[in-house]
Design an enzyme around this catalytic site. Structure first.
Site, PDB file in Angstrom:
ATOM      1  N   ASP A  99      34.151  40.646  45.552  1.00  0.00           N
ATOM      2  CA  ASP A  99      34.142  39.191  45.351  1.00  0.00           C
ATOM      3  C   ASP A  99      34.707  38.831  43.974  1.00  0.00           C
ATOM      4  O   ASP A  99      34.724  39.657  43.055  1.00  0.00           O
ATOM      5  CB  ASP A  99      32.713  38.652  45.464  1.00  0.00           C
ATOM      6  CG  ASP A  99      31.774  39.321  44.471  1.00  0.00           C
ATOM      7  OD1 ASP A  99      31.845  40.564  44.341  1.00  0.00           O
ATOM      8  OD2 ASP A  99      30.991  38.623  43.810  1.00  0.00           O
ATOM      9  N   GLU A 100      35.145  37.607  43.871  1.00  0.00           N
ATOM     10  CA  GLU A 100      35.510  36.991  42.597  1.00  0.00           C
ATOM     11  C   GLU A 100      36.454  37.841  41.753  1.00  0.00           C
ATOM     12  O   GLU A 100      36.207  38.111  40.584  1.00  0.00           O
ATOM     13  CB  GLU A 100      34.234  36.651  41.806  1.00  0.00           C
ATOM     14  CG  GLU A 100      33.372  35.669  42.577  1.00  0.00           C
ATOM     15  CD  GLU A 100      32.195  35.148  41.794  1.00  0.00           C
ATOM     16  OE1 GLU A 100      32.054  33.922  41.701  1.00  0.00           O
ATOM     17  OE2 GLU A 100      31.402  35.963  41.265  1.00  0.00           O
ATOM     18  N   VAL A 101      37.548  38.253  42.381  1.00  0.00           N
ATOM     19  CA  VAL A 101      38.595  38.944  41.627  1.00  0.00           C
ATOM     20  C   VAL A 101      39.546  37.851  41.131  1.00  0.00           C
ATOM     21  O   VAL A 101      40.391  37.366  41.869  1.00  0.00           O
ATOM     22  CB  VAL A 101      39.336  39.952  42.522  1.00  0.00           C
ATOM     23  CG1 VAL A 101      40.447  40.650  41.748  1.00  0.00           C
ATOM     24  CG2 VAL A 101      38.353  40.969  43.076  1.00  0.00           C
TER      25      VAL A 101
END
Ligand SMILES: *[C@@H]1O[C@H](CO)[C@@H](O)[C@H](O)[C@H]1NC(C)=O
Ligand SMILES: *[C@@H]1O[C@H](CO)[C@@H](O)[C@H](O)[C@H]1NC(C)=O
Ligand SMILES: *[C@@H]1O[C@H](CO)[C@@H](O)[C@H](O)[C@H]1NC(C)=O
Ligand SMILES: *[C@@H]1O[C@H](CO)[C@@H](O)[C@H](O)[C@H]1NC(C)=O
Ligand SMILES: *[C@@H]1O[C@H](CO)[C@@H](O)[C@H](O)[C@H]1NC(C)=O
Ligand SMILES: *[C@@H]1O[C@H](CO)[C@@H](O)[C@H](O)[C@H]1NC(C)=O
Ligand SMILES: *[C@@H]1O[C@H](CO)[C@@H](O)[C@H](O)[C@H]1NC(C)=O
Ligand SMILES: *[C@@H]1O[C@H](CO)[C@@H](O)[C@H](O)[C@H]1NC(C)=O
Ligand SMILES: *[C@@H]1O[C@H](CO)[C@@H](O)[C@H](O)[C@H]1NC(C)=O
Length: 575
Positions: free
Chosen positions: A359-361
Site C-alpha cells: 500500500d501507499e507507494v
C-alpha cells in the site's frame, strides 16, 4: 451451493412484555425523554444472529455450577478439550452461586457430535474454507431438547472442530440469569447456523504502538465470543520493527522501541496456537516496498535515497517525501534480502496466506532519484507504476515460490499494476464516505476481495458509529454487482491503525463495535433498514454486557447499565 436462508423466528409475544417493563430485562438501556427505538431482545439472545433459530418459551433450569457436562464422540481432541475447559463455570456464571429453580426440568449437559475420521483436524490449523467446503466448514446445528427421562440436553452436530467451537459459543450465550436471582435457565431451541463469509477478521498494528501479548490474547478471546476468525497482524511498519528475526536480528535490535517490546518467533507461534484453539487464523503482514523506513536503521542499502534538494542523496523534501522511505527496487540485494526474510516468515506462520502490504507507494521520492531514472531508461519504463510493478511482481512470485499465498492491499490495482488474478486484494480506500466504487473496481477486474473500507475503527467520532459499520454491506451497498462477482467476496476485516491506540485503549476501542461488522459478515444477507439496526442495538448491547461479564472491557454503546452483570461485577466496589 447457496446457503438456504431462513427468517429468524423469535418469541414475539414474549418480547412485547419487555417493551413495557424493562425491570426484568437482561439489559436496561434508559429511554429518558424519547421512547427507545427498536425491540429489546430477551435474555439469552445470541450475537451474531444465527442463520436460522427457533426459541421456545419452555425453559430448563441449570442445576448447579458444575452440572453442565461437556462430551464429544471425538475423544482426545486437544482443541475440543481446551474449549471444554474454557467454557467453564467461571465463564458462564462468574463467581455466582447457581441454584436449581423448582418446577422446571433440569439441564444435564452438552454433547458434540462430529463425523468420525476427522481426528487429524485436532492437530491442524484453521484455514480459508475452500469454496466447496463453505456450507459446512464452520456450520453447526444446536438443539436444546427435552429427553425422554425429562432432563434437557443440548446437542451440537458439526462437520469440523471449527464448527463445533462456533456451536459451543452459541450454546454458552443461550444461558441466562433471571434478574439477580441465582437461577440460570436455557430455552428449548433449535439453531442451524453457518457464516455468510469465510473470512471475518480484525487487523491489529503493533508497529505504531507495541501491543503486549496478554492484550493480543484478550483480543483473540473476545473475537471468539463474536465469531470472528482471522487476526491480521500488521506486525512491523515505518515506526518500529518488533518482530525478532533470527536471520536478521539487527532488524529488531535497532528497530524495536525497546529490546523487551518485541515478539520472538516462538512468541508469535504461541499466539498462533492460542488463536488456533479458538478457531482463529493468524495472517502475518510484512509490508513492502513502502512503510519500510525502519529497515534503514539496520540495512540502509535497502532503501532508495531520495534527492529532496535535487543534488544530495538522502535528503528529504518537506511535505513530499522523507530522506528514505521506499525499498530500492533497482538492487538485487533488496530481492535476496527479502527472500531470506520471507523464508523465515513462512517458517514461523501457519497460515497459507502471508499479507505483503504493497500500500501507499508514493512516487515522489523515486521521481527525485537519478538512480531510478537510470533504472527506468535501462528497462524502457516510462511510468513510475512500471517501477512499482517491477518490484511487486518479483516479490509476489518469490513469496509464491515459498509456497505461500499472497494477500495485498488493493493499491497496485488502483495504480495500474498488472497483477495475477490469484492474488487476493484487501480493499481499504474510500473517497469521503464513498467506498463502493473501489470494491466494484476490484470485482470488475476479477479479483477475490476482502473488504475493509467502511470498517476502520481507528476513526473516532461522537455517537453510534457502529450503525454505519452495520449498514455497510459488501453486496447491498454495490448497486452494480453481479451474481458471479458476489462469489469473489471472501469477507471483510475491521482495522485499527495504532497511531492513537495502544494497550490502554485498544480493546475498548474495538469491542463491542466490531460486533456490528462480525454480524454483517456472519449473518444471512438482509435488507438495510433502520428498524433492523434499531433492533440490533438491543442485541449488541446485550452482547456488550456479555463481554463485560467475561472480563472484556468493552465500551458502552448507549445510556443504561447491564443488568444484572454490573451489579455483580461492581458488588465489591462500594461497601
Ligand atoms: C426464553 O424463555 C423465556 C421464558 O419463557 C422467555 O421469556 C424468552 O422470551 C425466551 N427466549 C427467547 C430468545 O425466545
Ligand atoms: C491423545 O493424543 C495425544 C497427542 O495429541 C497422544 O500423545 C496420546 O497418546 C493420545 N491419548 C489417547 C488415549 O489416545
Ligand atoms: C424470575 O424472577 C422473577 C422475580 O423474582 C419471578 O417472578 C419469575 O417467576 C422468575 N422467572 C422464572 C422463569 O423463574
Ligand atoms: C424454525 O421454524 C421454521 C418454521 O417452522 C422452520 O422452517 C425452520 O426450519 C426452523 N428452524 C430450525 C433451525 O429448526
Ligand atoms: C524453522 O522453524 C523451526 C522451529 O519452528 C526452527 O528450528 C528452524 O530453525 C526454522 N528454520 C528457518 C529456516 O528459519
Ligand atoms: C529497450 O528498448 C530498446 C529499443 O527498442 C531495445 O533494444 C532494448 O532491448 C529494450 N530493453 C529492454 C530491457 O527491454
Ligand atoms: C472523490 O469524489 C469527488 C466528489 O464526488 C470527485 O470529484 C473525485 O473525483 C473523487 N476522487 C476520486 C479519486 O475518485
Ligand atoms: C454503477 O454504475 C453506474 C452506471 O455505470 C455508475 O455511474 C456508478 O458509479 C456505478 N456505481 C458503483 C458503486 O460502481
Ligand atoms: C420501522 O418502524 C416504524 C416504527 O415502528 C414503522 O412505522 C415502519 O413501518 C418500520 N419500517 C419498516 C421498513 O419496517
Amino acid at each position: 451451493m447457496p446457503l438456504k436462508l431462513e427468517p429468524i423466528q423469535l418469541a414475539f409475544l414474549v418480547c412485547s412484555f419487555f417493551i413495557v417493563d424493562f425491570s426484568d430485562a437482561y439489559l436496561a438501556p434508559i429511554a429518558a425523554r424519547l421512547p427507545l427505538k427498536g425491540t429489546p431482545s430477551p435474555p439469552g439472545t445470541p450475537w451474531p444472529e444465527p442463520m436460522s433459530a427457533n426459541f421456545s418459551i419452555s425453559i430448563a433450569t441449570i442445576g448447579n455450577r458444575d452440572s453442565i457436562t461437556f462430551t464429544s464422540n471425538l475423544n482426545n481432541c486437544s482443541i475440543l478439550n481446551s474449549a471444554f475447559n474454557r467454557y467453564s463455570p467461571d465463564l458462564i456464571f462468574r463467581d455466582l452461586p447457581v441454584e436449581s429453580a423448582s418446577g422446571y426440568p433440569v439441564f444435564a449437559g452438552i454433547e458434540i457430535i462430529l463425523p468420525s475420521g476427522i481426528e487429524n483436524q485436532c492437530g491442524e490449523y484453521p484455514r480459508l474454507a475452500l469454496e466447496e467446503e463453505r456450507d459446512t466448514y464452520e456450520k453447526y446445528e444446536l438443539r436444546v431438547e427435552q429427553d425422554s427421562d425429562s432432563t434437557v440436553t443440548a446437542k451440537i452436530q458439526a462437520w469440523t472442530v471449527w464448527g463445533a467451537l462456533r456451536g459451543l459459543e452459541t450454546f454458552s450465550q443461550l444461558i441466562w440469569q433471571n434478574g439477580t436471582s441465582n437461577n440460570f435457565f436455557i430455552n428449548i431451541s433449535q439453531i442451524v447456523d453457518s457464516p455468510r463469509y469465510p473470512h471475518r477478521g480484525f487487523m491489529i498494528d503493533t508497529a505504531r504502538h507495541y501491543v503486549d501479548i496478554p492484550v493480543i490474547e484478550t483480543i483473540l478471546e473476545a473475537m471468539s465470543y463474536t465469531k470472528l476468525n482471522v487476526l491480521h497482524w500488521h506486525i512491523v511498519d515505518d515506526q518500529s520493527f518488533p518482530f525478532v528475526s533470527k536471520t536478521f536480528p539487527e532488524l529488531s535490535a535497532k528497530g524495536a522501541y525497546l529490546p523487551e517490546l518485541t515478539y520472538e518467533p516462538e512468541e508469535v507461534q504461541d499466539i498462533i496456537n492460542y488463536a488456533r484453539d479458538r478457531g482463529i487464523r493468524v495472517i502475518l503482514e510484512f509490508d513492502t516496498p513502502g512503510h519500510t523506513h525502519v529497515y534503514r536503521k539496520s540495512f540502509p542499502q535497502l532503501l532508495t535515497p531520495c534527492y529532496g534538494d535535487g543534488v544530495n542523496p538522502g535528503t528529504p523534501s518537506p511535505d513530499k517525501h522523507a530522506a528514505y522511505e521506499i525499498l530500492d527496487p533497482t538492487k538485487e540485494f533488496t530481492y535476496s534480502f527479502m527472500k531470506q526474510l520471507f523464508t523465515e516468515i513462512k517458517n514461523v506462520t501457519k497460515d497459507e496466506f502471508i499479507h505483503l502490504g504493497m500500500d501507499e507507494v508514493y512516487y515522489s521520492c523515486w521521481q527525485s532519484s537519478p538512480e531510478i531514472t537510470a533504472f527506468m531508461e535501462q528497462n524502457n519504463y516510462t511510468e513510475y507504476s512500471q517501477v512499482q510493478e517491477h518490484y511487486t511482481l518479483r516479490h509476489l512470485d518469490m513469496v509464491k515460490s515459498l509456497g505461500a499465498k499472497p494477500l495485498i492491499w488493493h493499491d497496485p490495482l488502483e495504480f495500474g499494476v498488472n497483477l495475477d488474478k490469484d492474488i487476493v486484494l484487501q480493499v481499504w480506500k474510500k473517497n469521503g464516505s464513498d467506498w463502493a466504487p473501489y470494491l466494484q473496481h476490484a470485482l470488475d477486474e476479477g479479483y477475490q476481495v476482502i473488504l475493509s473500507s467502511p470498517w476502520y475503527l481507528n476513526y473516532i467520532a461522537y455517537g453510534e458509529t457502529w450503525r454505519e459499520y452495520y449498514e455497510s454491506d459488501p453486496v447491498l451497498s454495490l448497486p452494480n454487482i453481479t451474481e458471479d462477482q458476489e462469489k469473489l467476496i471472501l469477507g471483510g476485516e475491521a482495522c485499527v491503525w495504532a497511531e492513537y491506540a495502544d494497550p490502554t485503549n485498544l480493546v475498548q476501542r474495538v469491542f463491542p463495535y466490531i460486533g456490528a461488522i462480525a454480524e454483517r459478515l456472519w449473518s444471512p444477507i438482509s435488507t438495510l433498514d433502520k428498524n433492523r439496526t434499531d433492533d440490533a442495538m438491543h442485541r449488541l448491547d446485550q452482547h456488550r454486557c456479555r463481554l463485560l461479564w467475561r472480563g472484556i472491557p468493552a465500551q458502552p454503546i448507549f445510556n443504561g447499565y447491564c443488568f444484572p452483570q454490573e451489579k455483580s461485577i461492581r458488588r465489591s466496589s462500594k461497601k
